[in-house]
Design a protein around this motif. Structure first.
Motif, PDB file in Angstrom:
ATOM      1  N   VAL A 156      67.561  -0.862 -13.733  1.00  0.00           N
ATOM      2  CA  VAL A 156      67.092  -0.710 -15.111  1.00  0.00           C
ATOM      3  C   VAL A 156      67.153   0.755 -15.532  1.00  0.00           C
ATOM      4  O   VAL A 156      67.527   1.069 -16.662  1.00  0.00           O
ATOM      5  CB  VAL A 156      65.673  -1.286 -15.271  1.00  0.00           C
ATOM      6  CG1 VAL A 156      65.146  -1.038 -16.677  1.00  0.00           C
ATOM      7  CG2 VAL A 156      65.681  -2.788 -14.980  1.00  0.00           C
ATOM      8  N   LYS A 157      66.815   1.673 -14.615  1.00  0.00           N
ATOM      9  CA  LYS A 157      66.891   3.098 -14.939  1.00  0.00           C
ATOM     10  C   LYS A 157      68.343   3.518 -15.147  1.00  0.00           C
ATOM     11  O   LYS A 157      68.662   4.292 -16.061  1.00  0.00           O
ATOM     12  CB  LYS A 157      66.268   3.928 -13.818  1.00  0.00           C
ATOM     13  CG  LYS A 157      65.993   5.379 -14.201  1.00  0.00           C
ATOM     14  CD  LYS A 157      64.860   5.479 -15.215  1.00  0.00           C
ATOM     15  CE  LYS A 157      64.410   6.912 -15.406  1.00  0.00           C
ATOM     16  NZ  LYS A 157      63.268   7.023 -16.343  1.00  0.00           N
ATOM     17  N   GLU A 163      72.820   3.052 -21.713  1.00  0.00           N
ATOM     18  CA  GLU A 163      72.607   2.552 -23.077  1.00  0.00           C
ATOM     19  C   GLU A 163      72.298   3.661 -24.088  1.00  0.00           C
ATOM     20  O   GLU A 163      72.522   3.485 -25.285  1.00  0.00           O
ATOM     21  CB  GLU A 163      71.451   1.539 -23.090  1.00  0.00           C
ATOM     22  CG  GLU A 163      71.711   0.270 -22.303  1.00  0.00           C
ATOM     23  CD  GLU A 163      72.404  -0.795 -23.126  1.00  0.00           C
ATOM     24  OE1 GLU A 163      72.773  -0.508 -24.286  1.00  0.00           O
ATOM     25  OE2 GLU A 163      72.586  -1.909 -22.611  1.00  0.00           O
ATOM     26  N   LEU A 164      71.745   4.763 -23.624  1.00  0.00           N
ATOM     27  CA  LEU A 164      71.364   5.830 -24.553  1.00  0.00           C
ATOM     28  C   LEU A 164      72.558   6.328 -25.357  1.00  0.00           C
ATOM     29  O   LEU A 164      73.669   6.429 -24.833  1.00  0.00           O
ATOM     30  CB  LEU A 164      70.766   7.017 -23.780  1.00  0.00           C
ATOM     31  CG  LEU A 164      69.340   6.868 -23.264  1.00  0.00           C
ATOM     32  CD1 LEU A 164      68.994   8.055 -22.367  1.00  0.00           C
ATOM     33  CD2 LEU A 164      68.343   6.766 -24.413  1.00  0.00           C
ATOM     34  N   PRO A 165      72.352   6.674 -26.615  1.00  0.00           N
ATOM     35  CA  PRO A 165      73.449   7.228 -27.423  1.00  0.00           C
ATOM     36  C   PRO A 165      73.719   8.685 -27.041  1.00  0.00           C
ATOM     37  O   PRO A 165      72.864   9.359 -26.462  1.00  0.00           O
ATOM     38  CB  PRO A 165      72.909   7.123 -28.855  1.00  0.00           C
ATOM     39  CG  PRO A 165      71.421   7.217 -28.686  1.00  0.00           C
ATOM     40  CD  PRO A 165      71.107   6.512 -27.397  1.00  0.00           C
ATOM     41  N   TRP A 166      74.902   9.156 -27.361  1.00  0.00           N
ATOM     42  CA  TRP A 166      75.215  10.573 -27.150  1.00  0.00           C
ATOM     43  C   TRP A 166      74.305  11.396 -28.051  1.00  0.00           C
ATOM     44  O   TRP A 166      74.019  10.979 -29.171  1.00  0.00           O
ATOM     45  CB  TRP A 166      76.692  10.804 -27.511  1.00  0.00           C
ATOM     46  CG  TRP A 166      77.147  12.206 -27.225  1.00  0.00           C
ATOM     47  CD1 TRP A 166      77.692  12.681 -26.062  1.00  0.00           C
ATOM     48  CD2 TRP A 166      77.088  13.312 -28.118  1.00  0.00           C
ATOM     49  NE1 TRP A 166      77.958  14.012 -26.180  1.00  0.00           N
ATOM     50  CE2 TRP A 166      77.602  14.434 -27.437  1.00  0.00           C
ATOM     51  CE3 TRP A 166      76.644  13.481 -29.443  1.00  0.00           C
ATOM     52  CZ2 TRP A 166      77.694  15.699 -28.022  1.00  0.00           C
ATOM     53  CZ3 TRP A 166      76.726  14.740 -30.021  1.00  0.00           C
ATOM     54  CH2 TRP A 166      77.245  15.824 -29.315  1.00  0.00           C
ATOM     55  N   LYS A 168      72.233  11.975 -25.395  1.00  0.00           N
ATOM     56  CA  LYS A 168      71.252  11.680 -24.355  1.00  0.00           C
ATOM     57  C   LYS A 168      71.856  10.842 -23.222  1.00  0.00           C
ATOM     58  O   LYS A 168      71.327  10.833 -22.117  1.00  0.00           O
ATOM     59  CB  LYS A 168      70.053  10.942 -24.958  1.00  0.00           C
ATOM     60  CG  LYS A 168      69.322  11.721 -26.045  1.00  0.00           C
ATOM     61  CD  LYS A 168      68.083  11.015 -26.524  1.00  0.00           C
ATOM     62  CE  LYS A 168      66.971  11.170 -25.525  1.00  0.00           C
ATOM     63  NZ  LYS A 168      65.669  10.694 -26.036  1.00  0.00           N
ATOM     64  N   ARG A 169      72.956  10.173 -23.509  1.00  0.00           N
ATOM     65  CA  ARG A 169      73.590   9.342 -22.481  1.00  0.00           C
ATOM     66  C   ARG A 169      74.008  10.211 -21.298  1.00  0.00           C
ATOM     67  O   ARG A 169      74.494  11.327 -21.465  1.00  0.00           O
ATOM     68  CB  ARG A 169      74.809   8.635 -23.067  1.00  0.00           C
ATOM     69  CG  ARG A 169      75.583   7.809 -22.048  1.00  0.00           C
ATOM     70  CD  ARG A 169      76.821   7.193 -22.670  1.00  0.00           C
ATOM     71  NE  ARG A 169      76.443   6.266 -23.725  1.00  0.00           N
ATOM     72  CZ  ARG A 169      77.135   6.091 -24.852  1.00  0.00           C
ATOM     73  NH1 ARG A 169      78.236   6.818 -25.076  1.00  0.00           N
ATOM     74  NH2 ARG A 169      76.730   5.228 -25.750  1.00  0.00           N
ATOM     75  N   ASP A 170      73.845   9.668 -20.084  1.00  0.00           N
ATOM     76  CA  ASP A 170      74.247  10.384 -18.872  1.00  0.00           C
ATOM     77  C   ASP A 170      74.847   9.376 -17.901  1.00  0.00           C
ATOM     78  O   ASP A 170      74.137   8.740 -17.132  1.00  0.00           O
ATOM     79  CB  ASP A 170      73.046  11.093 -18.246  1.00  0.00           C
ATOM     80  CG  ASP A 170      73.450  12.086 -17.162  1.00  0.00           C
ATOM     81  OD1 ASP A 170      74.439  11.810 -16.450  1.00  0.00           O
ATOM     82  OD2 ASP A 170      72.767  13.127 -17.038  1.00  0.00           O
ATOM     83  N   LYS A 201      83.270   3.141 -18.926  1.00  0.00           N
ATOM     84  CA  LYS A 201      82.890   3.969 -20.077  1.00  0.00           C
ATOM     85  C   LYS A 201      83.110   5.450 -19.786  1.00  0.00           C
ATOM     86  O   LYS A 201      83.368   6.243 -20.701  1.00  0.00           O
ATOM     87  CB  LYS A 201      81.431   3.722 -20.454  1.00  0.00           C
ATOM     88  CG  LYS A 201      80.985   4.465 -21.701  1.00  0.00           C
ATOM     89  CD  LYS A 201      79.622   4.004 -22.198  1.00  0.00           C
ATOM     90  CE  LYS A 201      79.726   2.692 -22.955  1.00  0.00           C
ATOM     91  NZ  LYS A 201      78.466   2.335 -23.670  1.00  0.00           N
ATOM     92  N   ASP A 202      83.033   5.816 -18.517  1.00  0.00           N
ATOM     93  CA  ASP A 202      83.216   7.211 -18.110  1.00  0.00           C
ATOM     94  C   ASP A 202      84.684   7.571 -17.910  1.00  0.00           C
ATOM     95  O   ASP A 202      85.000   8.655 -17.422  1.00  0.00           O
ATOM     96  CB  ASP A 202      82.438   7.469 -16.813  1.00  0.00           C
ATOM     97  CG  ASP A 202      82.075   8.933 -16.629  1.00  0.00           C
ATOM     98  OD1 ASP A 202      82.080   9.685 -17.634  1.00  0.00           O
ATOM     99  OD2 ASP A 202      81.774   9.333 -15.493  1.00  0.00           O
ATOM    100  N   GLY A 203      85.574   6.646 -18.273  1.00  0.00           N
ATOM    101  CA  GLY A 203      87.006   6.924 -18.158  1.00  0.00           C
ATOM    102  C   GLY A 203      87.559   6.780 -16.756  1.00  0.00           C
ATOM    103  O   GLY A 203      88.637   7.298 -16.455  1.00  0.00           O
TER     104      GLY A 203
END
Length: 246
Positions: A156-157, A163-166, A168-170, A201-203
């Motif tokens: 979940v973490k 899920e956080l938007p840019w 803040k996404r990491d 998503k990270d390419g």
């Protein structure tokens, strides 16, 4: 005198009314078959009726949250997911209040807030201040037992950072949490599935392909309902990965 005090303490410590252990076994048996719609429906009905009779029973409260989260997790219609997410959150909070030293309530409450946030939209959820409520519960679950539900708090973490938007996404942190779960529970198909989505998503489509292959080829024996659900989800992600690799 000491014996009398001990007897009084026992009477005070043990609830006057508690769920029948046989009922709890029955609910767990239905939960194991939750990928069957009728079993899930029967479980939801039985645990709800039991809670009416014993509204402050911890074992019923967290089991109510658990089946609600299963339903919210699989809901595709936003309004339904929102309702189920809120109900999961409330049931989890009740369980946490009843047994604050146990992980279940905090974990399922955090899951419920997550499902609710997905339904209303992450930006709206952030604007409504749900991030703090979510992390408060999830971080408590992580401290109590990060390995609960095959490393569920780690997953979940990790999903939170995904899920956080840019900006803040990491995605790096997201992958780190999944790897923690995989190191402890390599059989967890959800951990590999989430990792594949994060890597894509990270390419990193090639690495994502290796992760999703573990989902496709993995055994569901560890948790049949969970494994079958994740393998079904994996079909779309696999298609997206293969498209990216062209």
């Amino acid at each position: 005198m000491r014996l009398k005090l001990l007897a009084l303490w026992v009477l005070w410590a043990v609830p006057a009314h508690a769920a029948d252990p046989a009922l709890l076994d029955q609910l767990d048996a239905l939960y194991a078959k939750r990928n069957d719609a009728e079993s899930a429906k029967a479980l939801d009905k039985q645990v709800s009726e039991a809670l009416k009779a014993v509204p402050d029973d911890f074992d019923l409260a967290w089991r109510k949250a658990r089946i609600l989260q299963w339903q919210a997790d699989g809901a595709t219609e936003k309004k339904l997911k929102m309702v189920l997410g809120k109900q999961t959150w409330e049931a989890g909070d009740l369980a946490a209040k009843l047994q604050p030293a146990r992980v279940e309530g905090y974990y399922f409450a955090a899951c419920g807030i997550g499902s609710y946030s997905q339904a209303v939209g992450i930006m709206k959820a952030l604007g409504d201040g749900l991030e703090g409520k979510f992390n408060e519960r999830l971080d408590t679950a992580l401290k109590i037992d990060a390995t609960y539900e095959y490393g569920g708090p780690w997953l979940v973490k990790g999903r939170y950072f995904y899920e956080l938007p840019w900006p803040k996404r990491d995605l790096g942190k997201s992958a780190e949490y999944y790897q923690k779960a995989i190191a402890r529970f390599p059989q967890s198909l959800r951990a590999h599935y989430y990792l594949a989505e994060t890597l894509l998503k990270d390419g990193k489509a090639k690495d994502a392909s290796a992760a999703i292959e573990k989902v496709k080829q993995g055994s569901t024996a560890y948790n049949p309902a969970e494994g079958q659900r994740v393998q079904q989800w994996a079909k779309k992600v696999d298609a997206d990965i293969q498209e990216e690799l062209k």
